[in-house]
Design a protein around this motif. Structure first.
Motif, mmCIF file in Angstrom:
data_model
loop_
_atom_site.group_PDB
_atom_site.id
_atom_site.type_symbol
_atom_site.label_atom_id
_atom_site.label_comp_id
_atom_site.label_asym_id
_atom_site.label_seq_id
_atom_site.Cartn_x
_atom_site.Cartn_y
_atom_site.Cartn_z
ATOM 1 N N TYR A 85 -10.471 -2.196 2.014
ATOM 2 C CA TYR A 85 -9.009 -2.110 2.019
ATOM 3 C C TYR A 85 -8.603 -0.656 2.125
ATOM 4 C CZ TYR A 85 -9.896 -1.378 -2.999
ATOM 5 O OH TYR A 85 -10.372 -0.936 -4.201
ATOM 6 N N CYS A 86 -7.312 -0.414 2.354
ATOM 7 C CA CYS A 86 -6.832 0.965 2.475
ATOM 8 C C CYS A 86 -6.285 1.487 1.144
ATOM 9 C CB CYS A 86 -5.759 1.037 3.548
ATOM 10 S SG CYS A 86 -6.381 0.585 5.190
ATOM 11 N N ASP A 87 -5.372 0.729 0.519
ATOM 12 C CA ASP A 87 -4.751 1.182 -0.733
ATOM 13 C C ASP A 87 -5.151 0.321 -1.927
ATOM 14 O OD1 ASP A 87 -3.404 3.235 0.606
ATOM 15 O OD2 ASP A 87 -1.771 1.879 1.152
ATOM 16 N N VAL A 88 -5.026 -0.998 -1.787
ATOM 17 C CA VAL A 88 -5.382 -1.935 -2.868
ATOM 18 C C VAL A 88 -6.015 -3.174 -2.241
ATOM 19 C CG1 VAL A 88 -3.691 -1.250 -4.630
ATOM 20 C CG2 VAL A 88 -3.017 -2.845 -2.817
ATOM 21 N N ASP A 89 -6.717 -3.936 -3.075
ATOM 22 C CA ASP A 89 -7.391 -5.145 -2.608
ATOM 23 C C ASP A 89 -6.347 -6.207 -2.222
ATOM 24 O OD1 ASP A 89 -8.813 -7.525 -2.325
ATOM 25 O OD2 ASP A 89 -10.140 -7.122 -4.017
ATOM 26 N N LEU A 90 -6.288 -6.537 -0.932
ATOM 27 C CA LEU A 90 -5.304 -7.511 -0.440
ATOM 28 C C LEU A 90 -5.446 -8.859 -1.138
ATOM 29 C CD1 LEU A 90 -3.126 -8.443 1.595
ATOM 30 C CD2 LEU A 90 -4.966 -8.781 3.272
ATOM 31 N N ASN A 91 -6.661 -9.189 -1.525
ATOM 32 C CA ASN A 91 -6.906 -10.502 -2.123
ATOM 33 C C ASN A 91 -6.490 -10.564 -3.594
ATOM 34 O OD1 ASN A 91 -7.698 -13.111 -1.500
ATOM 35 N ND2 ASN A 91 -9.784 -12.820 -2.255
ATOM 36 N N ARG A 92 -5.891 -9.495 -4.106
ATOM 37 C CA ARG A 92 -5.442 -9.481 -5.501
ATOM 38 C C ARG A 92 -3.954 -9.214 -5.616
ATOM 39 N NH1 ARG A 92 -9.684 -11.496 -6.167
ATOM 40 N NH2 ARG A 92 -8.133 -13.091 -6.516
ATOM 41 N N VAL A 93 -3.258 -9.031 -4.507
ATOM 42 C CA VAL A 93 -1.854 -8.597 -4.601
ATOM 43 C C VAL A 93 -0.861 -9.581 -3.985
ATOM 44 C CG1 VAL A 93 -2.408 -6.144 -4.770
ATOM 45 C CG2 VAL A 93 -2.022 -7.142 -2.512
ATOM 46 N N MET A 94 -1.334 -10.811 -3.673
ATOM 47 C CA MET A 94 -0.373 -11.805 -3.204
ATOM 48 C C MET A 94 0.579 -12.139 -4.358
ATOM 49 S SD MET A 94 -1.234 -12.328 -0.061
ATOM 50 C CE MET A 94 -0.465 -13.836 0.504
ATOM 51 N N PRO A 95 1.872 -12.395 -4.119
ATOM 52 C CA PRO A 95 2.538 -12.525 -2.814
ATOM 53 C C PRO A 95 2.990 -11.214 -2.186
ATOM 54 C CG PRO A 95 4.073 -13.008 -4.574
ATOM 55 C CD PRO A 95 2.766 -12.706 -5.240
ATOM 56 N N GLY A 96 2.652 -10.088 -2.791
ATOM 57 C CA GLY A 96 2.951 -8.808 -2.166
ATOM 58 C C GLY A 96 4.396 -8.363 -2.319
ATOM 59 N N ASP A 97 4.731 -7.286 -1.593
ATOM 60 C CA ASP A 97 6.049 -6.672 -1.721
ATOM 61 C C ASP A 97 6.362 -5.950 -0.408
ATOM 62 O OD1 ASP A 97 8.250 -5.111 -2.249
ATOM 63 O OD2 ASP A 97 7.371 -4.091 -3.988
ATOM 64 N N ALA A 98 7.343 -6.487 0.318
ATOM 65 C CA ALA A 98 7.658 -5.956 1.660
ATOM 66 C C ALA A 98 8.119 -4.509 1.619
ATOM 67 C CB ALA A 98 8.722 -6.838 2.327
ATOM 68 N N SER A 99 8.605 -4.026 0.457
ATOM 69 C CA SER A 99 9.128 -2.661 0.400
ATOM 70 C C SER A 99 8.171 -1.703 -0.328
ATOM 71 C CB SER A 99 10.498 -2.665 -0.279
ATOM 72 O OG SER A 99 10.369 -3.180 -1.591
ATOM 73 N N SER A 100 6.968 -2.161 -0.603
ATOM 74 C CA SER A 100 5.998 -1.306 -1.299
ATOM 75 C C SER A 100 5.557 -0.141 -0.412
ATOM 76 C CB SER A 100 4.767 -2.140 -1.678
ATOM 77 O OG SER A 100 3.735 -1.307 -2.175
ATOM 78 N N ASP A 101 5.117 0.951 -1.029
ATOM 79 C CA ASP A 101 4.549 2.033 -0.220
ATOM 80 C C ASP A 101 3.037 1.866 -0.048
ATOM 81 O OD1 ASP A 101 3.793 2.631 -2.761
ATOM 82 O OD2 ASP A 101 4.711 4.641 -2.821
ATOM 83 N N ARG A 102 2.501 0.771 -0.570
ATOM 84 C CA ARG A 102 1.071 0.512 -0.401
ATOM 85 C C ARG A 102 0.859 -0.501 0.725
ATOM 86 N NH1 ARG A 102 -1.642 0.465 -6.352
ATOM 87 N NH2 ARG A 102 -0.289 -1.297 -6.807
ATOM 88 N N HIS A 103 -0.053 -0.145 1.619
ATOM 89 C CA HIS A 103 -0.273 -0.935 2.827
ATOM 90 C C HIS A 103 -0.504 -2.411 2.519
ATOM 91 C CE1 HIS A 103 -1.881 -2.346 6.603
ATOM 92 N NE2 HIS A 103 -3.059 -2.569 6.057
ATOM 93 N N GLU A 104 -1.448 -2.709 1.619
ATOM 94 C CA GLU A 104 -1.811 -4.109 1.386
ATOM 95 C C GLU A 104 -0.702 -4.902 0.706
ATOM 96 O OE1 GLU A 104 -4.075 -1.703 1.116
ATOM 97 O OE2 GLU A 104 -5.665 -2.350 2.501
#
Ligand SMILES: [Zn+2]
Length: 272
Positions: free
Chosen positions: A60-79
């Motif tokens: 991953y680039c910033d954080v593990d994508l498989n741990r951050v669902m549902p995510g945040d469209a306005s985050s400054d972290r790529h995943e």
């Protein structure tokens, strides 16, 4: 994120690869499928999830994508931004999500909860082992009806070949291609805890019961013993930075295991 749809109409199934950018088996499997003469009888969506990490060869680039669902469209972290987009892309479809791993004992299916729909999808993989990992939050298959598959050791050819075989079986079992398939009756394991630790050598075998008092890991003469019996899942020497892996209970035994010696599943449950 790269998205493509094969066939016409609105897909009810999505194949996901590279939630972890360095786990490329699903990408290879999908390309093999596309290059083959197997025809789809229903539309199919494919998502290369973490395209940026994939191109860089990173998990991953910033954080593990498989741990951050549902995510945040306005985050400054790529995943976190990607997770929000991925959630929209997967919504309303049944998901098969391909992974590979540092740990031994694969291939096996992973579900986030043992609801009937998730277990049905796990059976469609044809694999003999299912791990319920709802203990961990934020997984890609948690918010949708989905199953993940751990195909084997990272980028070796075997993982891609396993992924391709699982993909074909899944598509056949789900009625998207017209060919024979296996619906497995798998053993089901539920993750109940984790073993923290850094730099330990894992000494037991995944999916093989560790008895109370048994040593399962070691570091410079410091041994780790089981307080009570458990089944190791996703345990390895180098798989995680600060975790040896997970402790699981076996909650049910599939018919494959009851008819020992007649392995009708496609998963090489060889206990390695
Ligand atoms: Zn993964």
């Amino acid at each position: 994120m790269h998205v493509e749809t094969l066939g016409d109409g609105r897909p009810q199934h999505t194949i996901v690869a590279c939630v972890h950018g360095d786990e490329t088996c699903g990408w290879h499997a999908f390309n093999r499928f596309k290059a083959s003469d197997v025809e789809l009888t229903a539309p199919l969506k494919f998502v290369l999830a973490n395209e940026r990490a994939f191109k860089l060869g990173y998990r991953y680039c910033d954080v593990d994508l498989n741990r951050v669902m549902p995510g945040d469209a306005s985050s400054d972290r790529h995943e976190e931004r990607l997770a929000a987009r991925l959630g929209h892309e997967l919504a309303g479809t049944k998901v098969l999500d391909f992974h590979s791993t540092e740990s031994r004992g694969g291939p096996y299916a992973v579900v986030a909860g043992t609801d009937a729909a998730s277990v049905h999808l796990a059976r469609s993989t044809g694999l003999d082992r299912v791990v319920d990992i709802s203990y961990m939050g934020g997984g890609v298959t948690q918010a949708v009806t989905g199953v993940a598959v751990e195909c084997g050791y990272y980028d070796d050819e075997g993982a891609a070949t396993t992924a391709h075989r699982v993909l074909l079986n899944f598509l056949a079992a789900e009625g998207l291609v017209d060919r024979e398939s296996v619906e497995s009756s798998p053993d089901v394991y539920k993750v109940v805890g984790e073993e923290r630790g850094q730099g330990y050598r894992f000494l037991a075998d995944n999916f093989q019961r560790v008895e109370a008092g048994e040593v399962f890991a070691e570091k410079d003469g410091d041994v780790r013993r089981a307080d009570e019996p458990f089944y190791p899942v996703l345990m390895s020497t180098h798989g995680y930075e600060r975790r040896i892996g997970f402790r699981a209970e076996r909650v049910s035994v599939g018919s494959r295991a009851r008819t020992a010696g007649t392995n009708v599943g496609i998963g090489g449950a060889d206990g390695q």
